[in-house]
Design a protein around this motif. Structure first.
Motif, mmCIF file in Angstrom:
data_model
loop_
_atom_site.group_PDB
_atom_site.id
_atom_site.type_symbol
_atom_site.label_atom_id
_atom_site.label_comp_id
_atom_site.label_asym_id
_atom_site.label_seq_id
_atom_site.Cartn_x
_atom_site.Cartn_y
_atom_site.Cartn_z
ATOM 1 N N SER A 294 0.817 -1.209 0.000
ATOM 2 C CA SER A 294 0.000 0.000 0.000
ATOM 3 C C SER A 294 0.851 1.259 0.000
ATOM 4 O O SER A 294 0.420 2.310 -0.418
ATOM 5 C CB SER A 294 -0.952 0.010 1.204
ATOM 6 O OG SER A 294 -0.211 0.013 2.403
ATOM 7 N N GLN B 237 1.341 2.299 -3.640
ATOM 8 C CA GLN B 237 0.177 2.667 -4.420
ATOM 9 C C GLN B 237 -0.032 4.169 -4.357
ATOM 10 O O GLN B 237 0.267 4.812 -3.361
ATOM 11 C CB GLN B 237 -1.068 1.968 -3.890
ATOM 12 C CG GLN B 237 -1.043 0.472 -4.102
ATOM 13 C CD GLN B 237 -2.269 -0.199 -3.512
ATOM 14 O OE1 GLN B 237 -2.983 0.386 -2.717
ATOM 15 N NE2 GLN B 237 -2.491 -1.436 -3.897
ATOM 16 N N PRO C 18 -1.981 7.567 -3.808
ATOM 17 C CA PRO C 18 -3.056 7.883 -2.877
ATOM 18 C C PRO C 18 -4.392 7.988 -3.604
ATOM 19 O O PRO C 18 -4.433 8.291 -4.793
ATOM 20 C CB PRO C 18 -2.642 9.231 -2.279
ATOM 21 C CG PRO C 18 -1.581 9.761 -3.158
ATOM 22 C CD PRO C 18 -1.002 8.616 -3.923
ATOM 23 N N GLU C 19 -5.461 7.691 -2.878
ATOM 24 C CA GLU C 19 -6.793 7.804 -3.456
ATOM 25 C C GLU C 19 -7.031 9.238 -3.890
ATOM 26 O O GLU C 19 -6.616 10.174 -3.217
ATOM 27 C CB GLU C 19 -7.832 7.401 -2.416
ATOM 28 C CG GLU C 19 -9.226 7.324 -2.974
ATOM 29 C CD GLU C 19 -10.199 6.747 -1.983
ATOM 30 O OE1 GLU C 19 -11.303 7.295 -1.889
ATOM 31 O OE2 GLU C 19 -9.848 5.781 -1.297
ATOM 32 N N PRO C 20 -7.694 9.426 -5.024
ATOM 33 C CA PRO C 20 -7.924 10.795 -5.496
ATOM 34 C C PRO C 20 -8.726 11.610 -4.485
ATOM 35 O O PRO C 20 -9.570 11.082 -3.775
ATOM 36 C CB PRO C 20 -8.732 10.607 -6.773
ATOM 37 C CG PRO C 20 -8.602 9.187 -7.146
ATOM 38 C CD PRO C 20 -8.272 8.425 -5.911
ATOM 39 N N THR D 246 -6.409 12.572 -12.956
ATOM 40 C CA THR D 246 -7.020 11.625 -12.024
ATOM 41 C C THR D 246 -6.707 11.952 -10.568
ATOM 42 O O THR D 246 -7.182 11.264 -9.674
ATOM 43 C CB THR D 246 -6.545 10.194 -12.331
ATOM 44 O OG1 THR D 246 -5.119 10.149 -12.218
ATOM 45 C CG2 THR D 246 -6.983 9.759 -13.720
ATOM 46 N N ARG E 82 -10.703 14.755 1.022
ATOM 47 C CA ARG E 82 -10.276 13.363 0.801
ATOM 48 C C ARG E 82 -10.586 12.594 2.066
ATOM 49 O O ARG E 82 -10.222 13.037 3.161
ATOM 50 C CB ARG E 82 -8.800 13.260 0.459
ATOM 51 C CG ARG E 82 -8.447 11.820 0.123
ATOM 52 C CD ARG E 82 -7.042 11.581 -0.318
ATOM 53 N NE ARG E 82 -6.149 12.594 0.180
ATOM 54 C CZ ARG E 82 -4.914 12.763 -0.261
ATOM 55 N NH1 ARG E 82 -4.450 12.009 -1.193
ATOM 56 N NH2 ARG E 82 -4.168 13.694 0.235
ATOM 57 N N HIS E 83 -11.277 11.492 1.918
ATOM 58 C CA HIS E 83 -11.681 10.661 3.046
ATOM 59 C C HIS E 83 -12.428 11.476 4.099
ATOM 60 O O HIS E 83 -12.225 11.299 5.299
ATOM 61 C CB HIS E 83 -10.475 9.969 3.692
ATOM 62 C CG HIS E 83 -9.735 9.077 2.761
ATOM 63 N ND1 HIS E 83 -10.260 7.926 2.231
ATOM 64 C CD2 HIS E 83 -8.490 9.186 2.236
ATOM 65 C CE1 HIS E 83 -9.377 7.355 1.441
ATOM 66 N NE2 HIS E 83 -8.296 8.097 1.415
#
Length: 108
Positions: free
Chosen positions: A7, A10, A12-14, A45, A76-77
Motif C-alpha cells: 500500500s 500505491q 493515494p486515493e484521489p 485523475t 479526501r476521506h
C-alpha cells in the motif's frame, strides 16, 4: 500469479473537489459547465470534480457552512484539505488545487 503491491507504493486515493453552487444556477450556463470540464482535464485523475447545486442538494450545500457561493472545497476521506469561497482570483484554480493536494500528501 499476481504479485501483491504494498500500500505504500500505491498512489493515494484521489481527492474530490466539491463545487458548491448557488440556486441561481451559474451552473446552468454552458460556459460554466465547459470550464468545469476543462478543470477536470487539467486535474487529471488526482482530483475528481463534483458539481453540487443548492437547488438539488440544499442540505449538502448547507452542511459546508459557506458564507459565499460558489465555493470550492477539496476533500479526501471526509477531511477538508482546502476551501475557497467565491471565485478564485489571480491564479488559475488547477495549479492551486494540485499544490494544495501535494501539501496534504506530504503531511500524511
Amino acid at each position: 500469479m499476481l504479485a501483491s503491491v504494498s500500500s505504500s507504493t500505491q498512489a493515494p486515493e484521489p481527492a474530490v473537489l466539491l463545487v458548491l453552487l448557488p440556486m441561481a444556477a451559474e451552473a446552468a450556463k454552458p460556459a460554466f459547465m465547459a470550464s468545469l470540464a476543462r478543470l477536470q482535464q487539467q486535474l487529471g485523475t488526482a482530483i475528481r470534480v463534483l458539481k453540487i447545486d443548492e437547488a438539488s442538494h440544499p442540505s449538502v450545500v448547507r452542511s459546508f457552512q459557506t458564507t459565499e457561493l460558489p465555493a470550492f472545497v477539496l476533500v479526501r476521506h471526509g477531511v477538508e484539505l482546502w476551501r475557497q469561497q467565491g471565485l478564485p482570483e489571480g491564479e488559475t484554480i488547477a495549479p492551486l488545487l494540485l499544490r494544495q493536494l501535494r501539501i496534504a500528501n506530504n503531511e500524511a
